[in-house]
Design an enzyme around this catalytic site. Sequence first.
Site, PDB file in Angstrom:
ATOM      1  N   GLU A  74      -0.399  -6.026  12.872  1.00 51.02           N
ATOM      2  CA  GLU A  74      -0.840  -6.813  11.653  1.00 51.02           C
ATOM      3  C   GLU A  74      -0.543  -8.041  11.438  1.00 51.02           C
ATOM      4  OE1 GLU A  74      -1.830  -4.344   7.836  1.00 51.02           O
ATOM      5  OE2 GLU A  74       0.208  -5.822   7.765  1.00 51.02           O
ATOM      6  N   HIS A 121       6.324  -4.081   6.292  1.00 52.35           N
ATOM      7  CA  HIS A 121       4.663  -5.037   5.752  1.00 52.35           C
ATOM      8  C   HIS A 121       5.941  -6.271   5.695  1.00 52.35           C
ATOM      9  CE1 HIS A 121       1.423  -6.776   4.242  1.00 52.35           C
ATOM     10  NE2 HIS A 121       1.053  -5.342   4.491  1.00 52.35           N
TER      11      HIS A 121
HETATM   12  P1  PGA Z   1      -5.908  -7.471   4.399  1.00 51.93           P
HETATM   13  O1  PGA Z   1      -4.142  -6.940   4.039  1.00 51.93           O
HETATM   14  O2  PGA Z   1      -6.548  -6.556   4.906  1.00 51.93           O
HETATM   15  O3  PGA Z   1      -6.348  -7.932   3.275  1.00 51.93           O
HETATM   16  O4  PGA Z   1      -5.794  -9.172   5.715  1.00 51.93           O
HETATM   17  C1  PGA Z   1      -3.968  -6.057   5.210  1.00 51.93           C
HETATM   18  C2  PGA Z   1      -2.168  -6.142   5.014  1.00 51.93           C
HETATM   19  O5  PGA Z   1      -1.867  -7.210   4.606  1.00 51.93           O
HETATM   20  O6  PGA Z   1      -2.512  -5.049   5.151  1.00 51.93           O
END
Ligand code: PGA
Length: 256
Positions: A165, A93
Amino acid sequence: MKSYIVGNWKLNFTVGEASIYLHKLQKNLPNYRDIEVIIAPSTIALQPLSLQIDRHKMKLGAQNAFYRDYGAFTGETAFSQLRGIVDYCIVGHSERRYIFREDDKMVAKKVAAAVRNKITPILCIGETESERAFGETADVIRDQLIGGLSEVADDDLEKVIIAYEPIWAISSTKSAKLASPDEIAEVVSLIRKILGDTYGKKLAEEVPILFGGSVNSSNAGAYLTVPGVNGLLVGGASLILSEFTDIIEVAKRVKS
Ligand code: PGA
């Protein structure tokens, strides 16, 4: 392919709060066979929640674990210790990469350790805002993808999930922006192309690719219908039970 809805709770909820949330979510949620609901609480909540969870309805995921199975690694929890407790683990992440300085080598070891311990890694990749501005998105995605998978045998690729992401879209990022479906589609198709070129087209089509970044119940439908997207990794909105439940309902509607 199933749709995956993952709730990444990050560093939130006491064990008691997590247990109450799980209880309510399970009560509201039918058994959707074509939707894999995964909640990822803090490590300390995993073991108690594993005794409470109805695995027909949802699965548990860890947010992080260490790649060595035992030894002098103060403060770490091993994938081998989570074996049998969780079915998934988020790996790489952006908060792990940027706050805890995990590089692609470390991420690769963790992906391999997860697979070795029968835990499906959810490998997160994504570019920063400035990398995108400088036209480096494709290179960053390629490096993180190939790097993160470098210690997994080709035959095991089917045991991996990828989450795209873009860091600039994550809700906790300062002045976060919403990613457009076109921007996501472009990167997701790049991910499949890189997987196809490296591991063959068939395997590349079978790897689930999730999107994450400020997902909520209002935009979930648009994101879930982006070509090539197989699910969502939800942070902030997963902390609100009604929001997370609605996102699962949206996924169900999109699926049928
Ligand atoms: P968010 O986070 O939905 O608050 O943008 C997603 C993540 O960091 O996995």
